[in-house]
Design an enzyme around this catalytic site. Structure first.
Site, short mmCIF file in Angstrom:
data_model
loop_
_atom_site.label_atom_id
_atom_site.label_comp_id
_atom_site.label_asym_id
_atom_site.label_seq_id
_atom_site.Cartn_x
_atom_site.Cartn_y
_atom_site.Cartn_z
N LEU A 69 0.82 -1.22 0.00
CA LEU A 69 0.00 0.00 0.00
C LEU A 69 0.85 1.27 0.00
O LEU A 69 1.95 1.30 0.54
CB LEU A 69 -0.97 0.01 1.18
CG LEU A 69 -0.48 0.16 2.62
CD1 LEU A 69 -0.20 1.60 2.99
CD2 LEU A 69 -1.53 -0.40 3.55
N CYS A 93 9.40 4.26 4.09
CA CYS A 93 9.61 2.97 3.42
C CYS A 93 10.79 2.97 2.46
O CYS A 93 11.80 2.30 2.71
CB CYS A 93 8.34 2.57 2.67
SG CYS A 93 6.92 2.48 3.77
N GLY A 131 12.37 15.70 -9.08
CA GLY A 131 12.11 16.71 -8.06
C GLY A 131 13.11 16.59 -6.93
O GLY A 131 14.29 16.31 -7.17
N ASN A 170 10.14 -2.10 -4.02
CA ASN A 170 10.51 -0.77 -3.52
C ASN A 170 11.85 -0.31 -4.10
O ASN A 170 12.04 0.88 -4.36
CB ASN A 170 10.52 -0.75 -1.99
CG ASN A 170 9.14 -0.48 -1.42
OD1 ASN A 170 8.16 -0.37 -2.17
ND2 ASN A 170 9.03 -0.38 -0.11
C1 UGA Z 1 5.97 3.07 -1.04
C2 UGA Z 1 5.56 2.15 -2.21
O1 UGA Z 1 5.11 2.97 -3.29
C3 UGA Z 1 4.44 1.20 -1.78
O2 UGA Z 1 4.11 0.32 -2.84
C4 UGA Z 1 4.93 0.40 -0.57
O3 UGA Z 1 3.92 -0.48 -0.09
C5 UGA Z 1 5.31 1.36 0.54
O4 UGA Z 1 6.34 2.25 0.08
C6 UGA Z 1 5.81 0.55 1.70
O5 UGA Z 1 6.87 -0.06 1.59
O6 UGA Z 1 5.08 0.40 2.69
P1 UGA Z 1 4.91 5.28 0.05
O7 UGA Z 1 6.14 5.32 0.91
O8 UGA Z 1 3.58 5.49 0.66
O9 UGA Z 1 4.83 3.87 -0.72
O10 UGA Z 1 5.09 6.43 -1.03
P2 UGA Z 1 5.35 6.53 -2.60
O11 UGA Z 1 4.10 6.91 -3.28
O12 UGA Z 1 6.08 5.34 -3.09
O13 UGA Z 1 6.34 7.79 -2.63
C7 UGA Z 1 7.63 7.71 -2.05
C8 UGA Z 1 8.40 8.98 -2.28
O14 UGA Z 1 8.78 9.08 -3.66
C9 UGA Z 1 7.67 10.27 -1.95
O15 UGA Z 1 8.53 11.11 -1.24
C10 UGA Z 1 7.32 10.84 -3.31
O16 UGA Z 1 7.23 12.23 -3.29
C11 UGA Z 1 8.51 10.38 -4.14
N1 UGA Z 1 8.26 10.31 -5.58
C12 UGA Z 1 7.33 9.47 -6.08
C13 UGA Z 1 9.00 11.10 -6.45
O17 UGA Z 1 9.88 11.87 -6.02
N2 UGA Z 1 8.78 11.02 -7.80
C14 UGA Z 1 7.85 10.19 -8.31
O18 UGA Z 1 7.70 10.16 -9.55
C15 UGA Z 1 7.10 9.39 -7.43
#
Ligand code: UGA
Length: 437
Positions: A150, A264, A257, A212
């Site tokens: 998630l 995580c 960015g 991840n």
């Molecule tokens: C992440 C994974 O996406 C989930 O699938 C996983 O279950 C979770 O970790 C976990 O291990 O529990 P999450 O930490 O909620 O989920 O957030 P993400 O949506 O993955 O974003 C992570 C970071 O990457 C954020 O700081 C976001 O701003 C950054 N990000 C994301 C970017 O800088 N660029 C992008 O294109 C996408």
């Protein structure tokens, strides 16, 4: 089915409520009395869209209860372990003390035929070790590793209709007794066609670490491209749009960015490297060291760009940082790049005000030395420079003409490349993106 969920943090609390939503009778158990008290009152201890409503929805008919007493797990036939696995202090590896303690406490309440389901993110090899403990302490029960995927901000939909379900069982066989039990737990998502893969224990654990790592790699890849674009006068957002149209690449997770943060991705890639080292496979993951370095360099790069934007010195410069959470739709500030940049700027002499629609309380606990202002207009008033560091919708929709009247200087750094550069420039702003001309 009667289900217990051990650990009511982000993962566990959402999982418990979603299992109740799927029709099961669920008890959530945690050692933190305040958390249990809050959840028992149908209040979410953190911000997650829709979670408060879901808690009320499933607690009214009595399908979900909470307790600090592990004996409340007796009578359940499925026990989910959802406790945290933070990074060890001063080391890359994961701290498994909560997982071990949860297993130990649970053992006396597990009956023959029960299944214990690990959802926490753990180093490969943990499940087999826990399976041995279970075999000795609760003979006849089975251990399954069922990693969680998630995303914060989308936690409910990701749990109720996941992309896939992975069951890691001892022999990796579809015929394992635990498979049909978990199929019953997840009957609703399975009936709508959610793919389900049965693997052995280590493969299931590795699926999570690999997923991840891949996501982190994708983000660092595009951030590396942003650096090259900057040097060459190119635009990384258009580059991402163009390469993302190739199905094999895809546009998701290609937003350049300030880099990734949260509870995580950063800790998981470090724990994965540490575990590969223990297994003698460290060379296979040396690229993750670079993924981590590229990510951490984003933060210092933004501090440098801000200094440039401020005319060479940060001293006494009034900077308003828009966003404290590590991502929008969350109040989580763990390893938030936005906050770490704000703190660096302040250390280097800027007068920093941070605003965020949801995360200010958590941010103030972590960095009490920063100034916080909940009201966006007040936060912006008198600022010499604005930094957009978390892409909340309300910041993406800011009107450069309207904002102009409140600030002292027309300078903005768009740390998420979400603003229309031409529009801001035509309103007289000095606009800087990352990896954009
Ligand atoms: C992440 C994974 O996406 C989930 O699938 C996983 O279950 C979770 O970790 C976990 O291990 O529990 P999450 O930490 O909620 O989920 O957030 P993400 O949506 O993955 O974003 C992570 C970071 O990457 C954020 O700081 C976001 O701003 C950054 N990000 C994301 C970017 O800088 N660029 C992008 O294109 C996408």
């Amino acid at each position: 089915m009667r289900i217990s969920v051990i650990g009511c943090g982000y993962l566990g609390a959402v999982h418990a409520a979603c299992m109740a939503k799927l029709g099961h009778e669920v008890v959530g158990i945690d050692v933190d009395e305040l958390k249990i008290h809050t959840l028992s009152a149908a209040l979410a201890p953190f911000f997650e869209p829709g979670f408060d409503e879901l808690l009320k929805d499933v607690q009214e008919p009595g399908r979900l209860s909470f307790s600090t007493d592990i004996s409340a797990a007796s009578g359940s036939s499925v026990h989910f372990i959802c406790v945290g696995t933070p990074q060890k202090e001063g080391e890359n590896g994961a701290d498994l003390s909560h997982v071990d303690a949860a297993m130990e406490a649970l053992l006396p309440h597990v009956k023959p035929g029960d299944i214990v389901v690990g959802k926490s993110t753990v180093p490969v090899g943990t499940a087999s070790r826990l399976a041995e403990i279970l075999a000795t302490g609760a003979p006849g029960a089975h251990l399954v590793w069922n990693p969680e995927f998630l995303r914060e901000g989308h936690a409910l939909e990701d749990t109720l209709s996941p992309d896939r379900l992975v069951y890691g069982v001892a022999d990796g066989s579809e015929d394992h007794a635990a498979v049909s039990v978990l199929d019953e737990v997840y009957a609703a998502p399975l009936s709508t066609g959610t793919p389900r893969l049965v693997t052995d224990h280590p493969t299931a654990e590795l699926v999570k670490a690999a997923a991840n790592s891949f996501l982190a790699t994708k983000i660092s890849f595009i951030n590396a491209m942003a650096d090259v674009c900057e040097a060459a006068g190119a635009d990384v957002t258009r580059l991402a749009d163009a390469i993302g149209l190739d199905d094999r690449i895809g546009r998701k997770f290609l937003s350049a960015g300030i880099g990734f943060g949260g509870g995580c991705l950063p800790k998981d890639i470090r724990a994965f490297m540490a575990r590969a080292g223990e297994l003698g496979a460290d060379q296979a993951l040396t690229f993750l060291r670079e993924v981590d370095s590229i990510n951490m360099r984003r933060r210092s790069r933004v501090v440098e760009l801000t200094r440039e934007l401020c005319g060479g010195s940060l001293l006494g410069h009034r900077i308003t940082v828009l966003g404290a959470a590590f991502k929008p739709e969350s109040d989580d500030v763990r390893d938030s790049p936005a906050l770490s940049i704000a703190a660096q700027l302040q250390l280097q002499g800027a007068v920093v005000t941070v605003t965020d629609p949801k995360a200010l309380e958590n941010a103030a606990r972590r960095f009490p030395e920063l100034r916080y202002e909940a009201d966006l207009d007040t936060a912006i008033a008198g600022a010499d420079t604005l930094l957009l560091l978390t892409e909340w919708q309300q910041y993406k929709e800011l009107d450069p003409f309207e904002v102009s009247s409140g600030v002292a200087g027309l300078r903005i750094l768009d740390g998420r490349n979400v603003l229309d550069a031409a529009k801001w420039r035509s309103a007289g702003w000095h606009y800087r993106g990352l990896g954009r001309p």
